[in-house]
Scaffold this active site. Structure first.
Site, mmCIF file in Angstrom:
data_model
loop_
_atom_site.group_PDB
_atom_site.id
_atom_site.type_symbol
_atom_site.label_atom_id
_atom_site.label_comp_id
_atom_site.label_asym_id
_atom_site.label_seq_id
_atom_site.Cartn_x
_atom_site.Cartn_y
_atom_site.Cartn_z
ATOM 1 C CB CYS A 23 30.763 2.704 -34.336
ATOM 2 S SG CYS A 23 29.723 4.111 -34.621
ATOM 3 C CG ASP A 24 30.051 -1.199 -33.383
ATOM 4 O OD1 ASP A 24 30.982 -0.689 -32.736
ATOM 5 O OD2 ASP A 24 28.857 -1.092 -33.069
ATOM 6 C CB CYS B 102 27.135 2.810 -35.436
ATOM 7 S SG CYS B 102 28.393 3.894 -36.128
#
Ligand code: NAP
Length: 315
Positions: A141-142, A138
């Site tokens: 997200c990261d 992701c």
């Protein structure tokens, strides 16, 4: 087991765009519906930075669209519950039993399965070892963990090529490592990525291993798929986008599906199991977009109403 109720008309399994849209339509249709979702509602919208192809919104953040869809469903009476569904079984009486890890069993004559899919693993050494230590599925997200770093995105579909753009705001360089000499991603998505000066494509190349130390990923071992030449690419992040597998394993009875496991439906979103409808990413179809997911869900919710009416008239 807590056998909570037999009083639902329909159980919606999965709270992504398809599930939320189905819940909104079921609410408007005055059906007694419950939506079961194990996490936050929004599905893949929560892993997508910007949505620019949902009519009415020239550009909207994925989590914002998720929130709007949830509010919309709740406004029309959606009963959304946090439950991790373990199995879906159709009984001899034509009622489905949807069993959850909490011990609760929900029952209804119709189920709309909108459980989406799970990202595929690359299946190379080091992938699991460095998950959370450089390996991610992701970018939204990261991506922010890789400020000033050099990272690689693996894959050549819409997800890989589109998501490669996001980490360029943090990373100094983003390689897209793709096993062929052409992307599968749509042209607009490709053009945008190729115009980004921080993105460089490594064509015809597969990842043999993800390698690092106890502190995290340090490089990828690569092989050219044409010449067979081996090389190493120094990266601290490896974002894997090599497709996904439909979450259909919850259904305990046989249903018709394609060789990749996607569910076959008719134009009413009915599966081969009477009363089981499928909508969104886990269904066999040409493309998987937010717009197609909500289209499927609209059809499924209306078809459920007709299915229930026909069932009642049969007595
Ligand atoms: P996808 O379209 O199936 O693409 C998967 C990519 O991963 C392909 O390029 C494939 O290579 C590569 N791949 C698969 N297995 C691999 C392996 N073992 N090693 C290396 N590469 C591998 O999957 P997706 O990108 O996740 O998209 C899934 C669906 O969601 C698609 O229908 C897509 O259109 C849709 N989607 C749309 C958008 C959008 O339009 N905004 C965004 C995200 C997703 P090959 O090309 O060589 O097979």
């Amino acid at each position: 087991m807590n056998d909570t109720s037999t009083s639902f008309d329909v159980i919606i399994v999965g709270g992504g765009p398809a599930g939320l849209c189905a819940a909104m339509y079921c609410g408007r249709g005055m059906l007694r519906a419950v939506l079961l979702e194990r996490g936050l509602t929004g599905g893949e919208l929560l892993n997508t930075e910007k949505i620019e192809d949902y009519p009415g919104f020239i550009s909207i953040l994925g989590p914002d669209l998720a929130e709007k869809m949830t509010e919309h469903a709740v406004h029309f009476g959606a009963d959304i519950r946090t439950e991790d569904v373990l199995s879906i079984v159709r009984g001899q009486d034509g009622l489905f039993a949807v069993t959850c890890s909490s011990g609760t069993v929900f029952r209804a004559p119709a189920v709309i399965l909108t459980a989406g899919g799970t990202p595929n693993r690359l299946g190379v050494p080091g992938e699991l070892e460095f998950a959370g230590k450089g390996v991610s599925y992701c970018a939204v997200c990261d991506g922010a963990f890789f400020k000033g770093d050099t990272i690689a995105v693996i894959g050549g579909g819409d997800a890989a090529v589109e998501e490669a753009d996001y980490p360029t705001r943090y990373a100094s360089k983003v390689y897209i490592v793709h096993r062929r000499d052409a992307f599968r991603a749509s042209r607009l998505v490709q053009e945008r990525a190729l115009a980004n000066p921080k993105i460089e494509v490594v064509w015809n190349t597969k990842v043999l291993a993800m390698v690092g130390t106890e502190r995290g990923l340090t490089h990828l071992d690569l092989e050219n798929t044409v010449s067979g030449a081996r090389s190493q690419l120094a990266v601290t992040g490896g974002f894997i986008f090599v497709g996904f597998t439909p979450n259909t394993g919850l259904v305990q009875q046989h249903f018709e599906h394609d060789p990749a496991g996607y569910i076959l439906t008719n134009d009413r979103m009915e599966t081969s199991i009477p009363g089981l409808f499928a909508a969104g990413d886990l269904r066999v179809q040409l493309t998987r977009q937010v717009t197609t997911a909500v289209g499927d869900a609209t059809t499924a919710a209306i078809a459920v109403e007709k299915f229930l009416t026909a069932r009642k008239s049969k007595g």
